[in-house]
Design a protein around this motif. Structure first.
Motif, mmCIF file in Angstrom:
data_model
loop_
_atom_site.group_PDB
_atom_site.id
_atom_site.type_symbol
_atom_site.label_atom_id
_atom_site.label_comp_id
_atom_site.label_asym_id
_atom_site.label_seq_id
_atom_site.Cartn_x
_atom_site.Cartn_y
_atom_site.Cartn_z
ATOM 1 N N ASP A 36 -6.961 -9.661 -1.471
ATOM 2 C CA ASP A 36 -5.657 -10.297 -1.699
ATOM 3 C C ASP A 36 -5.194 -10.167 -3.139
ATOM 4 O O ASP A 36 -3.986 -10.166 -3.403
ATOM 5 N N GLU A 37 -6.145 -10.074 -4.073
ATOM 6 C CA GLU A 37 -5.785 -10.010 -5.491
ATOM 7 C C GLU A 37 -5.295 -8.626 -5.916
ATOM 8 O O GLU A 37 -4.451 -8.519 -6.809
ATOM 9 N N LEU A 38 -5.810 -7.578 -5.308
ATOM 10 C CA LEU A 38 -5.513 -6.221 -5.761
ATOM 11 C C LEU A 38 -4.059 -5.856 -5.480
ATOM 12 O O LEU A 38 -3.424 -6.399 -4.566
ATOM 13 N N LEU A 39 -3.553 -4.935 -6.271
ATOM 14 C CA LEU A 39 -2.157 -4.509 -6.181
ATOM 15 C C LEU A 39 -1.897 -3.885 -4.813
ATOM 16 O O LEU A 39 -2.554 -2.917 -4.418
ATOM 17 N N ALA A 40 -0.935 -4.434 -4.094
ATOM 18 C CA ALA A 40 -0.672 -3.991 -2.721
ATOM 19 C C ALA A 40 -0.056 -2.604 -2.651
ATOM 20 O O ALA A 40 -0.099 -1.966 -1.597
ATOM 21 N N SER A 41 0.524 -2.122 -3.745
ATOM 22 C CA SER A 41 1.129 -0.789 -3.734
ATOM 23 C C SER A 41 0.087 0.331 -3.831
ATOM 24 O O SER A 41 0.426 1.500 -3.696
ATOM 25 N N THR A 42 -1.158 -0.034 -4.062
ATOM 26 C CA THR A 42 -2.235 0.948 -4.096
ATOM 27 C C THR A 42 -2.971 0.944 -2.755
ATOM 28 O O THR A 42 -2.760 0.077 -1.900
ATOM 29 N N ARG A 43 -3.860 1.922 -2.594
ATOM 30 C CA ARG A 43 -4.632 2.030 -1.358
ATOM 31 C C ARG A 43 -5.956 1.268 -1.422
ATOM 32 O O ARG A 43 -6.690 1.222 -0.438
#
Length: 306
Positions: A36-43
């Motif tokens: 949930d923390e990681l940037l959603a625009s990345t894979r």
């Protein structure tokens, strides 16, 4: 190669994963929170979700990284595999720190030479094995075909040829020295055979100074100078010099086992009292208990009568 933002998120993922493991948090909860923390625009969030699923099924992470070969490199999967092996002295914290620094270096203007030295030193310092380790390094997409061929050749050369010499031989400095030697040789031949035309002499000079097939330049001139200066020395000195002079990433070192903390003063006092009581009990049982040492002497006054 992935986009820069992917490597930035990977560095954050490996660093945060390591820090929360040190807090004794469950791995599944850590992966769930990081997803949930990681940037959603990345894979990376999708990759972390796959790792968490693989952890639930097999109990390890490296198999999931290997299945995602288009996202995680073979070296990343190899490092995690070595950490997750049963009985391995190579712990998860160190493995994640290695992967963090590698991703951080790739997020900047990384060089193939700097990345290779970092990965090779990681194998050497932690004794991860050169056979499978070098194959895993060669699978990184940052290396072109010349790099892949040279890396795979190293397995047969390590132990017989000094690593500094191997690095120097494929540097720009060595190529320039070969060109100088070839030019001197051509000039000597031209003096000994004056009838040879200038065009033919130039052609001979060009052919002799050209890098042999399969020996393309892989390291810079500065790296070649450092390697030449470290001939015959411990390779760790070479790695440290490359890090200081050229900004190559530093490999994290295994931490020594911390010494046990000293006994708390209050606990030490209670143990001392318990020891004294045991001594009294032993003296009483053996009939050697002398109560005189526990009797208080009456106070003496100056006006006491003799």
């Amino acid at each position: 190669m992935l986009a820069r933002e992917e490597y930035i998120e990977q560095a954050y993922f490996f660093r945060t994963f390591r820090e929360r493991l040190k807090e004794d948090l469950p791995t599944q909860e850590i992966l769930q929170a990081l997803q949930d923390e990681l940037l959603a625009s990345t894979r990376l969030p999708m990759a972390v979700n796959h790792l968490r699923t693989e952890l639930l099924h097999s109990g390890v992470i490296f198999t999931g990284m290997r299945q995602l070969g288009h996202y995680f490199t073979s070296f990343q999967a190899f490092v995690m595999e070595q950490a997750e092996q049963e009985g391995s002295r190579f712990d998860h914290w160190l493995a994640l720190e290695i992967l963090e620094r590698e991703a951080d270096y790739k997020s900047k203007e990384s060089l193939a030479s700097g990345l290779f030295v970092f990965q090779f030193e990681s194998l050497a310092r932690n004794r991860l094995g050169y056979d499978r380790g070098l194959d895993a390094i060669a699978g990184d997409p940052i290396y072109n075909e010349a790099w892949k061929i040279w890396i795979k050749r190293l397995r047969a050369l390590l132990g017989t040829v000094d690593f500094a010499d191997l690095l120097y031989h494929r540097s720009e400095l060595a190529a320039k020295n070969r060109e100088k030697q070839a030019a001197q040789k051509a000039s000597i031949q031209q003096l000994s055979q004056p009838e040879e035309s200038g065009t033919e002499a130039a052609d001979v000079n060009s052919k002799s100074s050209r890098a042999p097939q399969g020996e393309e330049i892989l390291f810079s001139e500065a790296a070649g100078r450092i390697a030449k200066a470290n001939h015959g020395k411990d390779p760790l000195y070479l790695f440290a010099a490359l890090q200081r002079q050229l900004g190559y990433p530093a490999v994290p070192k295994p931490q020594r086992a911390l010494k046990l903390a000293q006994t708390h003063p209050e606990l030490e006092m209670r143990l001392s009292r318990l020891e004294q009581r045991l001594q009294l009990m032993e003296a009483e049982q053996s009939g050697k208990l002398d109560l005189k040492e526990f009797l208080m002497k009456p106070p003496s006054f100056g006006d006491d009568l003799a």
